[in-house]
Write an enzyme that holds these catalytic residues in place. Sequence first.
Site, short mmCIF file in Angstrom:
data_model
loop_
_atom_site.label_atom_id
_atom_site.label_comp_id
_atom_site.label_asym_id
_atom_site.label_seq_id
_atom_site.Cartn_x
_atom_site.Cartn_y
_atom_site.Cartn_z
N ASP A 117 0.86 -1.30 0.04
CA ASP A 117 -0.04 -0.07 -0.11
C ASP A 117 0.94 1.29 0.02
O ASP A 117 2.30 1.10 0.01
CB ASP A 117 -0.98 -0.13 1.14
CG ASP A 117 -2.20 0.96 0.75
OD1 ASP A 117 -1.86 1.90 0.15
OD2 ASP A 117 -3.30 0.64 1.63
N GLU A 125 -10.84 6.73 4.40
CA GLU A 125 -9.64 6.11 5.23
C GLU A 125 -9.83 6.65 6.71
O GLU A 125 -10.88 6.84 7.42
CB GLU A 125 -8.23 6.25 4.58
CG GLU A 125 -8.35 5.59 3.00
CD GLU A 125 -6.82 5.62 2.65
OE1 GLU A 125 -5.69 5.02 3.44
OE2 GLU A 125 -6.69 5.94 1.57
#
Length: 660
Positions: A308, A513
């Site tokens: 990521d 997020e």
Amino acid sequence: MTFPNISWACLLLLLCFASMGDAVYTKYKDPKQPTNTRIKDLISRMTLAEKIGQMTQIERLEASADVMKKHFIGSVLSGGGSVPAPQATPSIWVNMVNEFQKGSLSTRLGIPMIYGIDAVHGNNNVYNATLFPHNVGLGATRDPDLIRRIGEATALEVRATGIPYTFAPCIAVCRDPRWGRCYESYSEDHRVVQQMTDIILGLQGEIPMNHTKGVPYIAGKDKVAACAKHYVGDGGTHSGINENNTIVDEHGLLGIHMPPYYDSIIKGVATVMVSYSSLNGVKMHANHDLVTGYLKSKLHFRGFVISDWQGIDRITSPPGSNYTYSVQAGINAGIDMVMVPFNYIDYINDVTYLVKKGIINMSRIDDAVRRILRVKFTMGLFENPLADLSFADQLGKKEHRELAREAVRKSLVLLKNGNSPNQQFLPLPKKARSILVAGSHASNLGYQCGGWSVQWMGGSGNITAGTTILDAIKSTVADSTHVVHTENPDENFMKSNDFSFAIVVVGEPPYAETLGDNAELTILEPGTDTIRTVCSAAKCAVVIISGRPVVIEPYLPLMEALVAAWLPGTEGQGVADVLFGDYGFTGKLPRTWFKSVDQLPMNVGDPHYDPLFPFGFGLAINSSQPGFSASGADRLRDGNERIVYAVLSSVLSVILMFWA
Ligand code: BGC
Ligand code: BGC
């Protein structure tokens, strides 16, 4: 006299040799060779620097043709909201991607780079793209064929921008709605998430019957490489805190969080992204057992594993405090491509150093490069490295918007409808004297799209092309129906008006997020006031726009009807289609709807299960009831006509009584 002739002959011969040199047969460039042969041939020609370059993904802000060439960069990405220009057209996108690609193609071996973007609900960074409902809404549809078609449309809209790779689908099994990414998860139930991995078949193409399990499959130029993320346990973190620790035994891991990976791999997913989160205290980015041991060895995944964004940096705390160690731990765990995304010089230097020191084995590097090349060869990137504008007209096209509208209709979950089955409030009549549309989310395209829409965090207002719910209502009701729109009317306003009924559209503001982590799960204020004021004065249907269940129980008695619309995206017309009865309600809750947040986490099957609405709940319109078909309801709802109907039906019953 003969001398010049001889020199001419020599020159000709030389020219011949030169042109022959150009035509030298290069095995890896031959599409007729089996993929493994091409990979083997190419790897045998590559230097360490060229290999490490393949393992490097940089943000577009760092990229240029020169950088691509100089560092042999294997991949470029657009982070959330990272676009070549505001409202960039397909041709601006294609030119940007091609410019970077030309840098890659000009290297000694001419290995094409792969450009990736988060197309997580349509090609969402791109202005004018069709934005589909976020995953939680798609989970409510329980319709794998629909999601496969969404995958197909998304692939075309990504290709419209010259991009061959998307970081989707997110196959998290969100176990706690306090998690800021819960809307990226199809469901709390792994079976629903597994079903929804059919999006991979749409994105990459239908996998052939005899395809070897674990080997990536991407059908062609109108498809894109997909990415199952975030491996593994991202949806199970403690208290729903993003990037936190998932505490789970083997049974829970293999039974809840892992199953969607089995399906994705069987469906030929090209790449897997590692999760920021930890599993029982071990950072997934450093988890050799699960990345190499389980995913690659046990499940035979043959595509590439990508980190990521700054994911390896976050192996240490604070992030980046020992980057060399991060690189070592991440690559040795089995990560093949690192989403750096900015400091690529440090990254490249560190990998080089670690290989030279023998801390990272050459076999590990070769495994990584083999996987990256496999995806690139499989998808035909060597044959078609440069994009053109042949897909440009796919972006936001009518058919895709129609599909998104269908998805919106199917994602709606009807939670309350009147106070008993014979006193239904929905569907609403299209013909009414005057209706009120209120609430913070009624006329806000940005809000109805949620996070990951044009911007990483999403936005407010007219962020792109689309239909707001208010506009949808206006174009659905009869011309004679007066539609009044006020975001947050007060009591006086309500008293001085006499509405046939009201529609209140409220919910969560956009987020993404960690910034979406929320322990309260209340709706955006003054949403609750709007509900109270409007619903106390008029009969009202409440539509919730949210990425997850929110606190609603206290207001439930005030409203006639309640609809969960999730984050529907650009095609708000789908909401009006169902509210006004052109289509029925078919959505089922993909998540448990809690009564209060102190029950959380609470998932179906839990011993303390005591939901407001259980997992799988979703009312349908009782069409057997007279007057509740779409057209019947139209007649029924308008105030005066309702009285006429009541009188007529009493007359009828009196006649029937005498008859008997
Ligand atoms: C980027 C996103 C990324 C996020 C991670 C943002 O700045 O735009 O793509 O997911 O950072 O922290
Ligand atoms: C997110 C990923 C995303 C990446 C690139 C990260 O912050 O966790 O889901 O693919 O950024 O934007």
